[in-house]
Structure formats: structure tokens, C-alpha cells
Write an enzyme that holds these catalytic residues in place. Structure first.
Site, short mmCIF file in Angstrom:
data_model
loop_
_atom_site.label_atom_id
_atom_site.label_comp_id
_atom_site.label_asym_id
_atom_site.label_seq_id
_atom_site.Cartn_x
_atom_site.Cartn_y
_atom_site.Cartn_z
CG ASN A 135 -1.90 1.08 1.53
OD1 ASN A 135 -1.91 1.93 0.34
ND2 ASN A 135 -2.36 1.52 2.57
CB CYS A 143 -2.95 -1.05 5.28
SG CYS A 143 -1.55 0.12 5.52
#
Length: 177
Positions: A135, A143
Site C-alpha cells: 500500500n 491498512c
């Protein structure tokens, strides 16, 4: 996936939690650092080689919105991020996982397995972990809200202390195991 040449620009600013670096493309936010004690450490989070050498982003409404929204977020406000994200460069699976993760509400957590189930790949919990690891826009794509099946904190690019701090910021009742 082959990504054609993309012109990127950088911006760095200070929040209540520290220095943050953002990298922008013509389509939106490409990458974001974690808040760090100084700009050099924030730039070190950026995966783009020589990010400091990127042209500095000029006055831009999205960059200004990001700064304002991150400052509100780090003060503990339930913040919906409005900046567009440039999803190019991710595989189809990672894009689906990260877009799903971007919609997990403030203060809530889900397990890697639950995310895998939600995106139609119930046996792909480890692959979800891989997507979280890659990410580029943490906090905006939260996340940190993804935890182990028992609620345990597992790997996090910003470090487990940062993950715990973000979860506690969002939900002071959250007990990290």
C-alpha cells in the site's frame, strides 16, 4: 502491469504527529509517508527512488485538502479523505483489496481473512497481507485497520507502535493484543 512514464511531484509538510511527504501524479495521490520526526525520515518511507529530487508540487487544491484532512485526523477527528488516489501500478487483485480497505470505516478493524472473503478470494488472507505491505498510501488507505484473525497486530510498514497508535487514536477502547 507496465506503467507508462508518470510525472510525479512531491510535497512535504508537518502535522501534529510529524513530517509527512506526499507524492502526486496527474491522477492523484501516488504515495504517502508515515508521519516521522523529521523530513529525512519521512522521505525514507517513500519508495520512489530520489523522491527528494522530484519537482515540488505547486499550490494544489488536493494537496491543501490532504494537509487539512491529515491534520484533523491526527487530532482524533473521524476524517473522510477526499483526495483522489492514483491506483495505477497495482495488480488487479491488489487494487480490489486496497479499494475495499479504503472504505473500512474509521475506528473499525477487520482481519486479513475477512478482507479476503469480502473481495471474493476467501483463501487469500496472505495475499491480502501482501497488498497491505505494498500500500503506497497508508492512513488514506487505512491498512492499519487490518489485523490478524485473533485481533493481533501483525506487520506494518510504519512499525507496530505506529499501528497501535493509529488504532488507539481511532478507538480508545481498542485493546491491542
Amino acid at each position: 502491469m507496465v506503467v507508462p512514464f508518470i510525472q510525479l511531484y512531491q510535497s512535504d509538510f508537518i502535522t501534529d504527529w510529524g513530517h509527512v511527504v506526499s507524492v502526486w501524479s496527474d491522477a492523484g495521490l501516488w504515495e504517502l509517508s508515515f508521519p516521522r520526526p523529521d523530513a529525512d525520515l519521512a522521505f525514507a518511507d517513500i519508495k520512489i527512488k530520489d523522491a527528494k529530487e522530484l519537482p515540488v508540487l505547486g499550490e494544489n487544491c488536493y494537496d491543501m485538502a490532504l494537509k487539512q484532512e491529515l491534520n484533523l485526523y491526527f487530532k482524533g477527528f473521524n476524517t473522510s479523505f477526499s483526495v483522489p488516489i492514483d491506483w495505477r501500478g497495482y495488480s488487479a487483485f491488489r487494487t480490489v483489496v486496497l479499494k475495499y480497505t479504503a472504505n473500512i470505516p474509521y475506528g473499525e478493524i477487520q482481519s486479513y481473512g475477512a478482507v479476503a472473503q469480502a473481495v471474493g478470494s476467501p483463501n487469500a488472507a496472505r495475499a491480502v497481507g501482501g497488498a497491505m505491505h505494498n500500500n503506497r498510501t497508508p492512513i488514506i488507505v487505512p491498512c492499519h485497520r487490518i489485523v490478524g484473525s485473533t485481533g493481533s497486530l501483525t506487520g506494518f510498514g510504519g512499525g507496530l507502535d505506529m499501528k497501535k497508535a493509529l488504532l488507539l487514536l481511532e478507538n480508545e477502547k481498542y485493546i491491542c493484543q
